[in-house]
Design an enzyme around this catalytic site. Structure first.
Site, mmCIF file in Angstrom:
data_model
loop_
_atom_site.group_PDB
_atom_site.id
_atom_site.type_symbol
_atom_site.label_atom_id
_atom_site.label_comp_id
_atom_site.label_asym_id
_atom_site.label_seq_id
_atom_site.Cartn_x
_atom_site.Cartn_y
_atom_site.Cartn_z
ATOM 1 N N HIS A 81 -5.818 -81.654 21.442
ATOM 2 C CA HIS A 81 -5.350 -80.746 22.547
ATOM 3 C C HIS A 81 -4.288 -81.527 23.609
ATOM 4 O O HIS A 81 -3.788 -80.745 24.734
ATOM 5 C CB HIS A 81 -6.400 -80.236 23.341
ATOM 6 C CG HIS A 81 -7.413 -79.264 22.736
ATOM 7 N ND1 HIS A 81 -6.999 -78.304 22.224
ATOM 8 C CD2 HIS A 81 -8.817 -79.458 22.360
ATOM 9 C CE1 HIS A 81 -7.939 -77.853 21.462
ATOM 10 N NE2 HIS A 81 -9.173 -78.310 21.472
ATOM 11 N N ASP A 111 -9.557 -78.203 12.869
ATOM 12 C CA ASP A 111 -10.579 -77.947 13.720
ATOM 13 C C ASP A 111 -10.760 -76.491 14.208
ATOM 14 O O ASP A 111 -9.651 -75.757 14.162
ATOM 15 C CB ASP A 111 -9.940 -78.981 14.916
ATOM 16 C CG ASP A 111 -11.032 -79.014 16.132
ATOM 17 O OD1 ASP A 111 -11.693 -79.964 16.313
ATOM 18 O OD2 ASP A 111 -11.204 -77.887 17.208
ATOM 19 N N HIS A 171 -10.613 -75.137 17.209
ATOM 20 C CA HIS A 171 -9.845 -74.789 18.116
ATOM 21 C C HIS A 171 -8.568 -75.057 17.693
ATOM 22 O O HIS A 171 -8.161 -75.899 16.911
ATOM 23 C CB HIS A 171 -10.253 -75.785 19.309
ATOM 24 C CG HIS A 171 -11.772 -75.495 19.602
ATOM 25 N ND1 HIS A 171 -12.608 -76.503 19.419
ATOM 26 C CD2 HIS A 171 -12.191 -74.784 20.616
ATOM 27 C CE1 HIS A 171 -13.811 -76.228 19.931
ATOM 28 N NE2 HIS A 171 -13.742 -75.055 20.689
ATOM 29 N N ASP A 211 -16.149 -78.801 14.107
ATOM 30 C CA ASP A 211 -16.685 -77.725 14.995
ATOM 31 C C ASP A 211 -16.652 -76.293 14.457
ATOM 32 O O ASP A 211 -17.059 -75.336 15.025
ATOM 33 C CB ASP A 211 -16.272 -77.675 16.333
ATOM 34 C CG ASP A 211 -14.715 -78.056 16.429
ATOM 35 O OD1 ASP A 211 -14.039 -77.881 15.441
ATOM 36 O OD2 ASP A 211 -14.229 -78.312 17.515
HETATM 37 ZN ZN ZN Z 1 -12.257 -78.372 18.284
#
Ligand code: ZN
Length: 345
Positions: free
Chosen positions: A125, A162, A164, A249
């Site tokens: 991120h 991931d 996200h 995740d």
């Molecule tokens: Zn993540």
């Protein structure tokens, strides 16, 4: 005998986030599990050294580096609502990025078959100007740029599974045709980006591939996305090396997301990626840890990945129980068709 390098540093435990889900317990669970695992003779435990500041500066603005260093010096503080910097965080973040660099360099010089970099804070991120979403420096991006600067790789693919969207990695390479960025992620979910129409800009048009997936997807849906989007995208791009932003995740027991991947499902994901690396870039892969917030599931899923990388015995059982029923292939057929349309795959 060639080997899989497992890069790790105790310094990464010094990123102290209090009761935050991105905790040092995640890495401790992974390391204790891998150290006691049997049947992994080709796994070499290696030190993740600190990155030089100017390697990080090739990716991030000096203002961002100064903010992180300043907060660490002052005894800690919040970079944003969910990203904390403690006194040990600068050192942890430098070792996280440096571990990725060392793994890439040793792999690309021919000293390792592949590598897994078990570090924190995570990185995907982190944008050119900001840390966010538990990430300080973009570990994968620092290693990609360092590998290119050393002349060890030209065409690099980043595969981010991931749960996200890897918005920081996307931003860093959005206009760069030398780096293909693939991200499959739950949508809607933090950080809100990663629509399939986000496909790159300028010379980088077409070199960003996003697959937003509905919550509830499981092993079959992920495998379908790997077969129908990742495989043709990588075959089109022809990378010299794969960097994998390995976030766990999407496991069904993860507290921060709503996907339903199982531990054996992560093994299949790794087999799919490893097989593409074998076909396209002599098996060269650098896996770098991103998310994964149920420590037991995380440790088992990392072991399932590492077993594929190192050619060890395969089966890793889910530490919680069998995965619940998940959405299958039909849940992603529409988005797969849309992504293939955008990219002409
Ligand atoms: Zn993540």
């Amino acid at each position: 005998m060639m080997a899989t390098g497992l890069f790790y540093s105790e310094e990464c435990l010094r990123h102290d986030t209090g009761g935050h889900p991105e905790s040092r317990g995640r890495l401790q669970a992974i390391l204790s599990r891998l150290r006691s695992a049997s049947g992994l003779p080709r796994l070499l435990f290696m030190d993740a050294p600190a990155a030089e500041m100017d390697w990080v500066g090739a990716v991030h603005a000096s203002g961002h580096l100064e903010r992180v260093a300043g907060l660490a010096r002052q005894g800690g503080g919040w970079l944003d609502g969910d990203t904390y910097v403690s006194t040990g965080s600068l050192s942890a973040a430098l070792h996280a990025a440096g571990g990725a660099v060392a793994a890439a360099e040793q792999l690309l010089r021919g000293d390792l078959d592949n590598a897994f970099v078990a570090v924190r804070p995570p990185g995907h991120h982190a944008t050119p100007y900001h840390g966010m979403g538990f990430c300080l420096f973009n570990n994968v991006a620092v290693a990609v740029r360092r590998s290119q600067a050393l002349g060890l790789a030209r065409r690099v693919a980043v595969v981010d599974f991931d749960v996200h969207h890897g918005n920081g990695t996307q931003d860093l390479f959005y206009e760069d045709p030398s780096v293909l960025v693939f991200s499959c992620h739950q949508s809607p979910l933090y950080p809100g980006t990663g629509h399939y129409n986000e496909a790159g800009r300028g010379a980088g048009q077409g070199y960003t591939v996003n697959v937003p997936m509905p919550p509830g997807c499981g092993d079959e849906a992920y495998d379908h996305v790997m077969r129908e989007v990742l495989a043709p995208a990588l075959r089109w791009f022809r990378p010299d090396v794969l960097f994998v932003s390995a976030g766990y995740d999407s496991h069904w027991a993860d507290p921060l997301a709503g996907m339903k991947v199982s531990v054996p499902g992560f093994g299949r994901l790794a087999e799919r990626i490893a097989s593409l690396a074998g076909e396209l870039c002599r098996g060269r892969m650098v896996w770098v840890l991103e998310g994964g917030y149920d420590p037991r599931a995380l440790a088992a899923a990392v072991e399932a990945s590492v077993r594929v990388l190192s050619g060890g015995e395969r089966d890793v059982v889910d530490p919680h129980s069998p995965a619940p029923v998940a959405l299958g292939v039909e849940a992603v057929e529409g988005v797969v068709a849309a992504v293939r349309g955008v990219h002409g795959l």
